[in-house]
Enzyme design. Sequence first.
Site, short mmCIF file in Angstrom:
data_model
loop_
_atom_site.label_atom_id
_atom_site.label_comp_id
_atom_site.label_asym_id
_atom_site.label_seq_id
_atom_site.Cartn_x
_atom_site.Cartn_y
_atom_site.Cartn_z
N HIS A 210 0.82 -1.21 0.00
CA HIS A 210 0.00 0.00 0.00
C HIS A 210 0.86 1.27 0.00
O HIS A 210 0.50 2.28 -0.59
CB HIS A 210 -0.95 0.00 1.20
CG HIS A 210 -0.28 -0.31 2.50
ND1 HIS A 210 0.15 -1.59 2.82
CD2 HIS A 210 0.05 0.46 3.57
CE1 HIS A 210 0.70 -1.58 4.02
NE2 HIS A 210 0.66 -0.35 4.49
N HIS B 263 27.73 -5.55 -11.86
CA HIS B 263 28.57 -6.35 -10.97
C HIS B 263 27.83 -7.49 -10.27
O HIS B 263 28.43 -8.52 -9.97
CB HIS B 263 29.22 -5.45 -9.91
CG HIS B 263 30.22 -4.50 -10.47
ND1 HIS B 263 31.03 -3.72 -9.68
CD2 HIS B 263 30.54 -4.19 -11.77
CE1 HIS B 263 31.81 -2.97 -10.45
NE2 HIS B 263 31.53 -3.24 -11.72
N ARG C 12 35.12 -11.54 -13.77
CA ARG C 12 35.38 -11.78 -12.35
C ARG C 12 34.10 -11.66 -11.51
O ARG C 12 33.97 -12.29 -10.46
CB ARG C 12 36.43 -10.81 -11.83
CG ARG C 12 35.98 -9.35 -11.79
CD ARG C 12 37.12 -8.43 -11.39
NE ARG C 12 36.70 -7.06 -11.17
CZ ARG C 12 36.46 -6.17 -12.13
NH1 ARG C 12 36.62 -6.52 -13.40
NH2 ARG C 12 36.09 -4.93 -11.82
#
Length: 235
Positions: free
Chosen positions: A88, A178, A212
Amino acid sequence: MSDPDRELVRRLVAQAVAQALGEPAPATSPPSAKPARPARVVDWTRPTPGDVMPLASPAPRAAGRPRAAGAAAVKPDPARTVALGGDHGGFALKESLKRFVQGELGYAVIDCGAYSTDAVDYPDIARAVAEAVTSGRAHRGIVVDAAGIGSTMAANRVPGARCALCHDVPTVLNSRAHNDANLLALGSNVVNVGLARQMVSTWLKTPFEGGRHARRVAKIMELERYREVAAERKE
């Protein structure tokens, strides 16, 4: 001076006339009380209510050949579908973002509620949005409450969900590039509509960089195994 109650005036006149004629006073019944409003119980985890079809234009038809009656509607493409939900406190912003995501960004939308400003529990909404994403029905999900914190906590309890609470465009970029976030949490008391739209647009078109970061995201998802370990310890 306020207007008199017309029903009360009618009753008083009827009683006075009956008394003057020596007749018994007409029976009066007290005004009926307004029925109590039943508690609103909604299962927000059901996928069907509120699902919205894509806004994509139908395929062109040859002139003079109307579409056949009962022709099936185009099914939404999960890759172009966003699940949206807000409690809400987040209802108004969720509705604005729904129009924006559909009308300007061209995505199909699964509206997981709420459908009004009536009070609901944000964990139910967050779970419905997260499950729409993790089940493959939607590519991404957006959850909104007043601060965004509770919805983030709830959504991240759903296996496969990576919900990021963001407050500006830089955090949005980081969450996608990332962290490969598949859900975005917003606080309606934290960001305004204009900023929220900018954040959503950026979030939806920012790719995950991988590399990575993929290794690190995989380690995040491996943490879900702790739930299984904890459950086994309780048995």
